[in-house]
Design an enzyme around this catalytic site. Sequence first.
Site, mmCIF file in Angstrom:
data_model
loop_
_atom_site.group_PDB
_atom_site.id
_atom_site.type_symbol
_atom_site.label_atom_id
_atom_site.label_comp_id
_atom_site.label_asym_id
_atom_site.label_seq_id
_atom_site.Cartn_x
_atom_site.Cartn_y
_atom_site.Cartn_z
ATOM 1 N N HIS A 158 -1.306 -8.241 3.457
ATOM 2 C CA HIS A 158 -2.425 -7.415 3.003
ATOM 3 C C HIS A 158 -1.928 -6.522 1.867
ATOM 4 O O HIS A 158 -0.930 -5.814 2.010
ATOM 5 C CB HIS A 158 -2.988 -6.580 4.142
ATOM 6 C CG HIS A 158 -3.629 -7.412 5.212
ATOM 7 N ND1 HIS A 158 -3.661 -7.046 6.544
ATOM 8 C CD2 HIS A 158 -4.265 -8.612 5.140
ATOM 9 C CE1 HIS A 158 -4.292 -7.962 7.246
ATOM 10 N NE2 HIS A 158 -4.671 -8.931 6.426
ATOM 11 N N GLU B 293 3.709 -3.157 13.225
ATOM 12 C CA GLU B 293 2.822 -2.237 12.517
ATOM 13 C C GLU B 293 3.484 -0.874 12.394
ATOM 14 O O GLU B 293 4.117 -0.386 13.336
ATOM 15 C CB GLU B 293 1.503 -2.083 13.285
ATOM 16 C CG GLU B 293 0.715 -3.361 13.470
ATOM 17 C CD GLU B 293 -0.294 -3.589 12.364
ATOM 18 O OE1 GLU B 293 -0.471 -2.677 11.538
ATOM 19 O OE2 GLU B 293 -0.894 -4.685 12.341
#
Length: 638
Positions: free
Chosen positions: A247, A418
Amino acid sequence: MLGIACDPLQHTSMYDRGSDDSEDSDGEGGLGNVSRVIIRPPGQSGKAKRGHLCFDAAFETGNLGKAELVGEFEYDLFLRPDTCNPRFRFWFNFTVDNVKQDQRVLFNIVNISKSRNLFNSGLTPLVKSSSRPKWQRLPKRQVFFYRSAMHQGHYVLSFGFNFDKEEDVYMFALAMPYSYSRLQSYLNVIDARQGNDKRFTRCVLVKSLQNRNVDLLTIDQVTHNQRSTNRLERSFIRVIVILCRTHSSEAPASHVCQGFIEFLVGNHPIAQVLRENFVFKIVPMVNPDGVFLGNNRCNLMGQDMNRNWHVASEYTQPELHAIRNVLKELDNSDTYQIDFVIDLHANNSMHGCFIYGNTYEDVYRYERHLVFPRLFANNAKDYIAEHTMFNADERKMGSVRRYCCERLSDTVNAYTLEVSMAGHYLRDGKTIALYNEDGYHRVGRNLARTLLQYYRFINVLAVPLVSELRQQGKRRGRPRTHHSRSRSRTRYEVKPRPKTTRCHAPIAYTNLSICYDSTGGGGGGGVGGVSSDEGGFSPTRPMPIAPSSSCFSGYRNYRRAVTASCGHHDQYSLGVSEPGAGSRHKRRAAAAAVAPSIEVPLTVPVPPKPYLSIIDLNQLTRGSLKLKASSFDADDRR
């Protein structure tokens, strides 16, 4: 016009040039980013004056679609959506110049597409200027995220700012940008720095749709002896695959990846062990086109690359197609075995760092899958176990961890690591420490340390002995010249003190008097009285004195013994001569003639023995206490 609010979503569907762009601006309207757009107050034209802000986002990783003046010092800013996909609008990065000294403004970003974020929990925009190149976060008191009735109920991010230098160019961003050009520069630097000692190899895996490089780093220093594999004995060379920046807006993930690479190619002993035993395949930027364009999530074609791994095509997603071929080749090899596929991401809705994993019907595989997250939680202080999740959601079927789980061998552990865009909680669980570049690099180093612990846990690597660890600690200590020279080379072990039981006395002491008796019977010759605990006397004993012996004070006692033979005197009058006696020389001659042949018993006083008077208040009444006190007074008068 001033005071008139527009629908923030209307701008996302505009692809024509804005009619309100000034004549001397190179604005791109709603299609792309603004490029040197000067915002003038209504009714003014001509050359721009100081205080007429100039917005620019026509650069790498830039994102700002439109800017409008809606008040005297208030501006509405519209984010440009991802190319070919108006759904995602969250990343912003733009510059402002042509400011006035001490000019105060209020910026409203009015078309953010994600309402669940951390803007009300510590996440604030970043700012830097040409004279202060270090990124700094805006104070929390100047940032507001709310639902605005003036903007048709949409969520708005508002932040105030004061421009303090006219000559500076100010840049605002959601997170610390990590561009494609920066990655290429970093790879060129570490490639030139390694010299003849080739610790990694760099190659171009594939070209993107806009002809940008998708680099593949291979860290492989496994010796030739370890490459003699046998499929029956399962002596494979283990491979660890790291993917990053799927991303485009998740710039913190690139900082984590850089910290991981720097640690592996460095001189740390852990990095050396990992390089000599395992092979690392690292793709530091999977979506270079989206990063360059400043998209939030998608590539050039407007596709979310972490939802298309199972349907990737070489024409629409050449990056994913090339990486899939590498994974299949390694998985089908007789020499290599993929142990890990770790995808690095940044999260804008939760704090700390955490891991997403998969669930399996095989209980043993699922238990093995839980080991790595638990080890990582022990190494990383910013790890939050409550955010860790293991699922098999059908909506995440196109993610890399789900693809590797279903299409590769059972030995593969696929995770998504993450890290928050904001910060992490401290030990108290309430205070939030915001991340910086060093904090993200620390997460990458913790990832490498956890890999070493994992392979020691499953007995792939031998656990070092305590003696080896001590030797390593001595080597990493200070040089020998820095130690103190007076320190002894032989070190004695300090034995621990034996544990003894201690108990308290069962009685209470109120009067603890110590008495010494210097008078009484026994002061003459022979053995005197016997000592007692109360009112007794110290004993005396006869002691022969000779010129060659001493009792307490050497020659002084010898003189006392000689003078004592002339008669019985008090002990304090031994050194006093009688009147009319001869000279001192004659007395010494007489003493020398008499003393060797005489052995006289002498009473030498021994230091008196102290005695204690103890009163037990638990057993005395008021009358007996007075009686006992009067007996003490009588003893004192005696």
